[in-house]
Design an enzyme around this catalytic site. Sequence first.
Site, mmCIF file in Angstrom:
data_model
loop_
_atom_site.group_PDB
_atom_site.id
_atom_site.type_symbol
_atom_site.label_atom_id
_atom_site.label_comp_id
_atom_site.label_asym_id
_atom_site.label_seq_id
_atom_site.Cartn_x
_atom_site.Cartn_y
_atom_site.Cartn_z
ATOM 1 N N THR A 246 9.960 -7.676 -11.632
ATOM 2 C CA THR A 246 9.246 -8.991 -12.082
ATOM 3 C C THR A 246 8.629 -8.899 -11.084
ATOM 4 O OG1 THR A 246 11.562 -10.407 -12.795
ATOM 5 C CG2 THR A 246 9.696 -11.481 -12.272
ATOM 6 N N CYS B 3 3.858 4.554 23.449
ATOM 7 C CA CYS B 3 4.983 4.458 23.488
ATOM 8 C C CYS B 3 6.015 3.386 23.169
ATOM 9 C CB CYS B 3 4.590 4.014 24.952
ATOM 10 S SG CYS B 3 3.245 4.863 25.781
ATOM 11 N N ASN C 110 -7.241 3.684 9.169
ATOM 12 C CA ASN C 110 -7.071 2.215 10.171
ATOM 13 C C ASN C 110 -6.947 2.398 11.453
ATOM 14 O OD1 ASN C 110 -4.776 4.137 9.430
ATOM 15 N ND2 ASN C 110 -3.162 3.326 10.815
ATOM 16 N N SER D 127 -3.320 -2.771 -0.390
ATOM 17 C CA SER D 127 -2.915 -3.531 0.123
ATOM 18 C C SER D 127 -3.646 -5.021 0.177
ATOM 19 C CB SER D 127 -2.390 -3.123 1.631
ATOM 20 O OG SER D 127 -1.100 -3.543 2.682
ATOM 21 N N GLY D 128 -2.183 -5.602 0.170
ATOM 22 C CA GLY D 128 -2.759 -7.188 0.017
ATOM 23 C C GLY D 128 -3.424 -8.015 1.436
ATOM 24 N N HIS D 129 -2.699 -7.647 2.290
ATOM 25 C CA HIS D 129 -2.365 -8.018 3.723
ATOM 26 C C HIS D 129 -3.569 -7.653 4.673
ATOM 27 C CE1 HIS D 129 -0.198 -5.083 6.251
ATOM 28 N NE2 HIS D 129 -0.046 -4.629 5.291
ATOM 29 N N GLY E 230 0.864 -1.139 0.272
ATOM 30 C CA GLY E 230 -0.421 0.392 -0.235
ATOM 31 C C GLY E 230 0.717 1.542 0.075
ATOM 32 N N THR E 231 1.790 1.464 0.658
ATOM 33 C CA THR E 231 2.690 2.389 0.131
ATOM 34 C C THR E 231 3.625 2.608 -0.843
ATOM 35 O OG1 THR E 231 3.012 1.447 2.561
ATOM 36 C CG2 THR E 231 4.750 3.032 2.185
#
Length: 391
Positions: free
Chosen positions: A240, A328, A154, A202-204, A72-73
Amino acid sequence: MNKVIYMDNNATTRVDPEVLEAMLPYFSDNYGNPSSMHTFGGMIGRSINEARAKIAGLIGAQPDELVFTSCGTESDSTAILSALQAFPEKRHVVTTRVEHPAVKNLCENIDTLTGHKHKATLLPVGNDGAIDLALYEESLTDETAIVSVMWANNETGVIFPIAEMAAIAKERGILFHTDAVQAVGKMPINLAELPIDFLSISGHKLHAPKGVGVLYVRKGTPFVPFMIGGHQEKGRRGGTENTASIVGLGKACELAAERMDDENSRVKELRDRLENRLLEAIPNSLLNGHKTQRLPNTTNISFEYVEGEAILLHLDRYNICASSGSACTSGSLEPSHVLRAMGVPFTAAHGSIRFSLSVFNTEKEVDFVLEKMPPLIASLRAMSPFWDEKK
Ligand code: PLP
């Protein structure tokens, strides 16, 4: 209960067993390079295009409008940097203060990164995480090259009015990108009906593996590649193809389309059961984010006068995975930029926990969390000097 109770699906999701099964042959027998001239390579190329068609089907795109990326990034960076290069005379980007770091850090540092005197406007949000459309319209200028606004947040799950925002940008001749990493698979999306130029996936986040993403580029949108190399993806992204993961993402999108109703009914009911009962059972607990304009799987709740990290560590002892809105762990005591932008008070922002569910969660798991949370918060508050002062 020894099994992991996984309620951190906005961080990442488990690869669906059917997705894994679809991928496995591409690690063994189907190892050809899709760019090769031989029949063996061509067969892999066809598998990639089948996956492309399934992904396009989920979001109402045409298959050749999709460019495979590594995450995604990468999709976010590609869209924003492409627009700035395509329109070098336009030096302005509009985004929001609550974007994922993939967009926020790029936009905040756009001047240094491009060395081209670009500037970014980061729009504020209200207490419920919603955007002010009048303020958005005011922020657009003749200098604006692109607007980049996430479809769903998110941390809170808050959904932005992307259709309206894209239409406003279109009227002004400005490109519109949406980071839909959290939205795709959780809510219906039909790009055929929306004036969106770029969209990131994003796939994950939808039960495909990590390391694969997609950038949707509307046909006719000026485009400058980010990864320069071979002629893969019709010259739009060199390198690829990650064949196995692309096939996995295709399968995940097919499953997401089939499960959309479950996501919006059963998963939402589980989320609501968890949220309503936590808010009822635990005093000084507050919901962060709009009550209804929200993803069906996400709840972000602040438990005042306790530390989110402490809650997570205790939940971890029961194998419950969630996440916290304070940072934190990254060495900073600052609460999340999203909660700060929403004006969540310090004592609440520090004690925020995000539970993000998926189709794999069960009522039994929700009830286990409901059993553990109230005594856990009470015991942490018993040790908190802030809680003592409050009493
Ligand atoms: N955008 C949003 C809204 C996200 O939630 C994430 C991941 O958490 C990303 C972008 C980045 O995606 P990736 O991990 O595939 O780079």
